[in-house]
Enzyme design. Structure first.
Site, PDB file in Angstrom:
ATOM      1  N   ASP A 186       0.848  -1.210   0.000  1.00 60.17           N
ATOM      2  CA  ASP A 186       0.000   0.000   0.000  1.00 60.17           C
ATOM      3  C   ASP A 186       0.876   1.250   0.000  1.00 60.17           C
ATOM      4  O   ASP A 186       1.059   1.893   1.028  1.00 60.17           O
ATOM      5  CB  ASP A 186      -0.910  -0.050   1.235  1.00 60.17           C
ATOM      6  CG  ASP A 186      -1.873   1.122   1.295  1.00 60.17           C
ATOM      7  OD1 ASP A 186      -2.196   1.693   0.236  1.00 60.17           O
ATOM      8  OD2 ASP A 186      -2.308   1.463   2.416  1.00 60.17           O
ATOM      9  N   ASP A 241       1.452  10.051  -9.203  1.00 59.78           N
ATOM     10  CA  ASP A 241       2.506  10.837  -9.864  1.00 59.78           C
ATOM     11  C   ASP A 241       2.164  10.872 -11.350  1.00 59.78           C
ATOM     12  O   ASP A 241       1.074  10.446 -11.739  1.00 59.78           O
ATOM     13  CB  ASP A 241       3.878  10.162  -9.587  1.00 59.78           C
ATOM     14  CG  ASP A 241       5.030  11.169  -9.593  1.00 59.78           C
ATOM     15  OD1 ASP A 241       5.082  11.993 -10.521  1.00 59.78           O
ATOM     16  OD2 ASP A 241       5.869  11.117  -8.685  1.00 59.78           O
ATOM     17  N   PRO A 251       2.009   9.618 -15.178  1.00 63.66           N
ATOM     18  CA  PRO A 251       1.800   8.227 -15.615  1.00 63.66           C
ATOM     19  C   PRO A 251       3.088   7.424 -15.757  1.00 63.66           C
ATOM     20  O   PRO A 251       3.173   6.277 -15.291  1.00 63.66           O
ATOM     21  CB  PRO A 251       1.078   8.384 -16.964  1.00 63.66           C
ATOM     22  CG  PRO A 251       0.330   9.678 -16.837  1.00 63.66           C
ATOM     23  CD  PRO A 251       1.215  10.568 -16.008  1.00 63.66           C
ATOM     24  N   GLN A 296      -9.872   7.644  12.151  1.00 62.66           N
ATOM     25  CA  GLN A 296     -10.815   7.181  11.130  1.00 62.66           C
ATOM     26  C   GLN A 296     -12.201   7.769  11.382  1.00 62.66           C
ATOM     27  O   GLN A 296     -12.662   7.835  12.522  1.00 62.66           O
ATOM     28  CB  GLN A 296     -10.904   5.642  11.143  1.00 62.66           C
ATOM     29  CG  GLN A 296      -9.599   4.945  10.834  1.00 62.66           C
ATOM     30  CD  GLN A 296      -9.284   4.928   9.334  1.00 62.66           C
ATOM     31  OE1 GLN A 296      -9.783   5.763   8.574  1.00 62.66           O
ATOM     32  NE2 GLN A 296      -8.438   4.014   8.921  1.00 62.66           N
ATOM     33  N   ARG A 337      -4.680  -0.772  13.708  1.00 60.22           N
ATOM     34  CA  ARG A 337      -4.560  -0.590  15.161  1.00 60.22           C
ATOM     35  C   ARG A 337      -5.409  -1.516  16.023  1.00 60.22           C
ATOM     36  O   ARG A 337      -4.931  -1.962  17.083  1.00 60.22           O
ATOM     37  CB  ARG A 337      -4.813   0.887  15.509  1.00 60.22           C
ATOM     38  CG  ARG A 337      -3.647   1.780  15.090  1.00 60.22           C
ATOM     39  CD  ARG A 337      -4.028   3.238  15.016  1.00 60.22           C
ATOM     40  NE  ARG A 337      -4.948   3.487  13.920  1.00 60.22           N
ATOM     41  CZ  ARG A 337      -5.399   4.686  13.592  1.00 60.22           C
ATOM     42  NH1 ARG A 337      -5.036   5.745  14.288  1.00 60.22           N
ATOM     43  NH2 ARG A 337      -6.214   4.829  12.573  1.00 60.22           N
TER      44      ARG A 337
HETATM   45  O1  C5P Z   1      -5.274   1.369  12.178  1.00 55.79           O
HETATM   46  P1  C5P Z   1      -6.341   1.347  11.140  1.00 55.79           P
HETATM   47  O2  C5P Z   1      -7.200   0.100  11.199  1.00 55.79           O
HETATM   48  O3  C5P Z   1      -7.154   2.602  11.076  1.00 55.79           O
HETATM   49  O4  C5P Z   1      -5.499   1.243   9.773  1.00 55.79           O
HETATM   50  C1  C5P Z   1      -6.062   1.370   8.522  1.00 55.79           C
HETATM   51  C2  C5P Z   1      -4.991   1.224   7.487  1.00 55.79           C
HETATM   52  O5  C5P Z   1      -5.592   1.363   6.207  1.00 55.79           O
HETATM   53  C3  C5P Z   1      -3.880   2.262   7.539  1.00 55.79           C
HETATM   54  O6  C5P Z   1      -2.675   1.588   7.203  1.00 55.79           O
HETATM   55  C4  C5P Z   1      -4.202   3.253   6.453  1.00 55.79           C
HETATM   56  O7  C5P Z   1      -3.057   3.751   5.797  1.00 55.79           O
HETATM   57  C5  C5P Z   1      -4.979   2.390   5.464  1.00 55.79           C
HETATM   58  N1  C5P Z   1      -5.943   3.097   4.631  1.00 55.79           N
HETATM   59  C6  C5P Z   1      -7.002   3.835   5.142  1.00 55.79           C
HETATM   60  N2  C5P Z   1      -7.876   4.476   4.293  1.00 55.79           N
HETATM   61  C7  C5P Z   1      -7.721   4.373   2.968  1.00 55.79           C
HETATM   62  C8  C5P Z   1      -6.647   3.624   2.463  1.00 55.79           C
HETATM   63  C9  C5P Z   1      -5.778   2.980   3.326  1.00 55.79           C
HETATM   64  O8  C5P Z   1      -7.182   3.902   6.356  1.00 55.79           O
HETATM   65  N3  C5P Z   1      -8.586   4.922   2.147  1.00 55.79           N
END
Ligand code: C5P
Length: 247
Positions: free
Chosen positions: A62, A67, A69, A201, A222
């Site tokens: 991930d 950037d 293409p 989140q 987490r």
């Molecule tokens: O700790 P948590 O469960 O919130 O982690 C979610 C993971 O998903 C993180 O690594 C974050 O970078 C990733 N992520 C996200 N939302 C997105 C894409 C990836 O939270 N749209």
């Protein structure tokens, strides 16, 4: 019934290689897929991916490429190289790269370049092509009236550009499943148990909610890696997923 482990991705968001190893060893066979983000990749590069592959784990890289293409295509080409087993891989446990991310905001040309580069490089190396998914709207962005429309527009753009799917929140998953079809890959972060802390989140839902809304893969960071008992936290999440898969 689908094994919930085939849909659970643990985000390996820890600061050191040693912590990552402890998490992987602690979770053991409860977790088959790990997400390597830039916290680990910037520090340890391909070594962390190679470590996971040597443990027989699948890797979701991930790095959210965004950037021009040509540059994104080059990054994807390099990433596909991680699907080639090292000479000393042995044992047959090695898994090619499962999936990687680009940003849908990079636009159609960028996404097309990413999809084509993955296809071309995988054919050259004779390895399976990793899935490419586009990040739509980060799950840390609060929902507004515009969010579902924006997510859908970006998902359609991703599909037209030849991507396999998108990253979105559970709140948009049912809509995406309906509009983009049964084979469209929907990856949902922002997963929390009903009593769990959301942290940064905003658009969150439970593991069972994600399954019911048609999510292909759930990304959990987490709630597992920072738990007092990470293995038990993973098992609780898998149980919640299993209930939804069987109901
Ligand atoms: O700790 P948590 O469960 O919130 O982690 C979610 C993971 O998903 C993180 O690594 C974050 O970078 C990733 N992520 C996200 N939302 C997105 C894409 C990836 O939270 N749209």
């Amino acid at each position: 019934m689908t094994d919930p482990r085939s849909k659970l991705i643990v985000a390996l968001d820890v600061s050191t290689y040693e912590e990552a190893r402890v998490i992987v060893e602690t979770l053991g066979d409860a977790v088959e897929i790990y997400k390597v983000g830039f916290q680990q990749f910037v520090a340890y590069g391909p070594f962390i991916v190679r470590y996971l592959q040597a443990q027989g784990k699948k890797v979701f890289l991930d790095l959210k490429f965004h950037d021009i293409p040509n540059t994104v295509a080059s990054g994807v080409t390099s990433a596909v190289g991680l699907s080639v087993a090292p000479h000393d891989a042995g044992t047959g446990k090695f898994a090619p790269l499962l999936m990687l991310t680009v940003h849908t905001q990079g636009g159609v040309e960028m996404m097309k370049a990413a999809a084509e580069a993955a296809k071309k490089r995988a054919a050259e190396l004779n390895v399976p092509r990793p899935l490419i998914v586009g990040v739509t709207v980060l799950t840390s962005d609060a929902a507004t009236d515009e969010t579902p429309k924006l997510v859908l527009a970006r998902a359609r753009m991703a599909k037209e550009s030849g991507l396999d799917g998108v990253v979105a929140s559970v709140q948009e998953a049912a809509m995406l499943r309906k509009e983009c079809g049964k084979d469209f890959v929907i990856v949902t972060p922002g997963i929390r148990m009903a009593d769990g802390a959301a942290g940064d989140q905003k658009r969150v839902d439970t593991p069972g909610g994600a399954i019911k809304n048609g999510s292909s893969f759930l990304v959990v960071g987490r709630p597992i890696v920072k738990a007092q008992d990470p293995r038990q936290a993973a098992l609780d999440i898998l149980a919640d997923m299993r209930r939804a898969l069987t109901s």
